[in-house]
Design a protein around this motif. Structure first.
Motif, PDB file in Angstrom:
ATOM      1  N   TRP A 130      -3.598   5.097  -2.374  1.00 48.79           N
ATOM      2  CA  TRP A 130      -4.649   4.082  -2.463  1.00 48.79           C
ATOM      3  C   TRP A 130      -5.927   4.598  -1.805  1.00 48.79           C
ATOM      4  CZ3 TRP A 130      -2.736  -1.609  -1.522  1.00 48.79           C
ATOM      5  CH2 TRP A 130      -1.782  -1.928  -2.497  1.00 48.79           C
TER       6      TRP A 130
ATOM      7  N   THR B 289     -12.004   1.785  -7.712  1.00 43.23           N
ATOM      8  CA  THR B 289     -11.360   0.514  -7.390  1.00 43.23           C
ATOM      9  C   THR B 289     -12.159  -0.616  -8.003  1.00 43.23           C
ATOM     10  OG1 THR B 289     -10.543   1.387  -5.289  1.00 43.23           O
ATOM     11  CG2 THR B 289     -10.581  -1.007  -5.541  1.00 43.23           C
TER      12      THR B 289
ATOM     13  N   THR C 166      -9.596   0.422  -2.118  1.00 41.19           N
ATOM     14  CA  THR C 166      -8.419  -0.358  -2.500  1.00 41.19           C
ATOM     15  C   THR C 166      -7.755  -0.952  -1.265  1.00 41.19           C
ATOM     16  OG1 THR C 166      -8.046   1.008  -4.464  1.00 41.19           O
ATOM     17  CG2 THR C 166      -6.176  -0.267  -3.664  1.00 41.19           C
ATOM     18  N   LYS C 167      -7.605  -0.148  -0.234  1.00 38.98           N
ATOM     19  CA  LYS C 167      -6.994  -0.625   1.008  1.00 38.98           C
ATOM     20  C   LYS C 167      -7.839  -1.723   1.653  1.00 38.98           C
ATOM     21  CE  LYS C 167      -4.784   3.812   2.057  1.00 38.98           C
ATOM     22  NZ  LYS C 167      -4.787   4.977   2.979  1.00 38.98           N
TER      23      LYS C 167
ATOM     24  N   GLU D 273      -2.172   1.682 -10.558  1.00 44.63           N
ATOM     25  CA  GLU D 273      -2.028   1.294  -9.158  1.00 44.63           C
ATOM     26  C   GLU D 273      -2.726  -0.060  -9.001  1.00 44.63           C
ATOM     27  OE1 GLU D 273      -0.443   2.332  -6.534  1.00 44.63           O
ATOM     28  OE2 GLU D 273       0.424   4.104  -7.511  1.00 44.63           O
TER      29      GLU D 273
ATOM     30  N   PRO E 111       0.810  -1.226   0.000  1.00 41.80           N
ATOM     31  CA  PRO E 111       0.000   0.000   0.000  1.00 41.80           C
ATOM     32  C   PRO E 111       0.838   1.268   0.000  1.00 41.80           C
ATOM     33  CG  PRO E 111      -0.848  -1.588   1.594  1.00 41.80           C
ATOM     34  CD  PRO E 111       0.466  -2.128   1.124  1.00 41.80           C
ATOM     35  N   ASN E 112       0.321   2.309  -0.645  1.00 44.22           N
ATOM     36  CA  ASN E 112       0.937   3.626  -0.586  1.00 44.22           C
ATOM     37  C   ASN E 112      -0.171   4.653  -0.333  1.00 44.22           C
ATOM     38  OD1 ASN E 112       0.048   5.046  -3.152  1.00 44.22           O
ATOM     39  ND2 ASN E 112       1.029   3.255  -4.092  1.00 44.22           N
TER      40      ASN E 112
ATOM     41  N   TYR F 101      -7.426  -4.975  -0.183  1.00 42.43           N
ATOM     42  CA  TYR F 101      -6.077  -5.471   0.100  1.00 42.43           C
ATOM     43  C   TYR F 101      -6.034  -6.144   1.474  1.00 42.43           C
ATOM     44  CZ  TYR F 101      -1.085  -5.364   1.200  1.00 42.43           C
ATOM     45  OH  TYR F 101       0.195  -5.713   1.579  1.00 42.43           O
ATOM     46  N   GLU F 102      -6.601  -5.495   2.471  1.00 39.97           N
ATOM     47  CA  GLU F 102      -6.579  -6.045   3.826  1.00 39.97           C
ATOM     48  C   GLU F 102      -7.400  -7.325   3.922  1.00 39.97           C
ATOM     49  OE1 GLU F 102      -7.965  -2.740   6.044  1.00 39.97           O
ATOM     50  OE2 GLU F 102      -6.065  -1.629   5.911  1.00 39.97           O
TER      51      GLU F 102
ATOM     52  N   CYS G 202      -2.353  -4.366  -7.156  1.00 42.40           N
ATOM     53  CA  CYS G 202      -1.642  -5.449  -6.489  1.00 42.40           C
ATOM     54  C   CYS G 202      -2.401  -6.733  -6.794  1.00 42.40           C
ATOM     55  CB  CYS G 202      -1.517  -5.223  -4.985  1.00 42.40           C
ATOM     56  SG  CYS G 202      -3.093  -5.169  -4.122  1.00 42.40           S
TER      57      CYS G 202
END
Length: 221
Positions: free
Chosen positions: A45, A172, A49-50, A101, A41-42, A53-54, A103
């Motif tokens: 995001w 996202t 998006t976060k 962006e 993450p940056n 990801y989590e 992942c």
């Protein structure tokens, strides 16, 4: 278009001067710098998006795939190649949040890859939406990744995409790609691109990849 291109070029030229090079993580002056893992993450995001990801990070059936700007895949015991002369197309900007962006997570049992994707303002096609070529690129990258981890290196032979609903810049989306069939050196995949909340189907795609003969990707297919 010229204004956007000028900003990209100026950002690239100044990154090695006034700004620090984001391609490498901080390291002592006497140590060799480690390549940056862009799958982490940056600050650019979005909350969606976060969140995705989590959620995937907590699910043990999914494995996060490191991603670098010189070579996408980082298998156990292998270091990404860094020569300073080439850049991975989807990691070719020195500024976070303006381009691709994303992942990826891989599920080995299902031969399936999920890509969390957030298109930045430099991917614009129709005003306010991601360019169709940008969408094709990230679908191709996701499909190629699931094959890389399930069958080994491959090249794209055919990619068919149905564009259902445009993707807003900064939105996202989740790209779900899986291996459908393996026939000798041919690997068939299917892909869906859906909104982060699974309410909108943006794209559907199928792809055919070819694994090379012995001798690597330079061998004739």
């Amino acid at each position: 278009m010229l204004y956007g291109l000028d900003r990209i070029l100026r950002g690239h030229r100044t990154s090695a001067g006034a700004q620090s090079d984001r391609r490498f993580s901080a390291a002592p002056c006497c140590a060799k710098p480690e390549p940056r893992d862009y799958s982490l993450p940056n600050p650019t995001w979005s909350p969606d998006t976060k969140r995705l990801y989590e959620e995937l990070s907590r699910d043990r059936s999914w494995r996060r795939l490191p991603s670098y700007d010189s070579h996408l895949h980082h298998r156990a015991g292998m270091s990404p190649e860094v020569d300073g002369k080439t850049r991975l197309f989807t990691r070719n900007l020195d500024q976070d949040g303006v381009g691709f962006e994303y992942c990826m997570f891989y599920n080995e049992a299902e031969k399936r890859t999920l890509c969390i994707f957030q298109p930045g303002p430099y991917t614009e096609g129709p005003k306010g939406y991601a360019h169709g070529g940008c969408i094709a690129t990230i679908i191709d990258e996701t499909a190629g990744t699931v094959i890389e981890y399930s069958s080994g290196a491959s090249v794209t032979a055919n990619l068919n995409i149905n564009y259902r609903n445009p993707i807003p810049l900064g939105a996202t989306v989740l790209i779900d790609c899986r291996v459908e069939k393996v026939d000798g050196r041919k690997v068939f995949t299917s892909c869906q691109v859906r909104s982060h909340d699974d309410t909108v189907l943006h794209n559907e795609a199928t792809a055919l990849f070819i694994t090379p003969k012995s001798g690597g990707l330079k061998a004739k297919l």
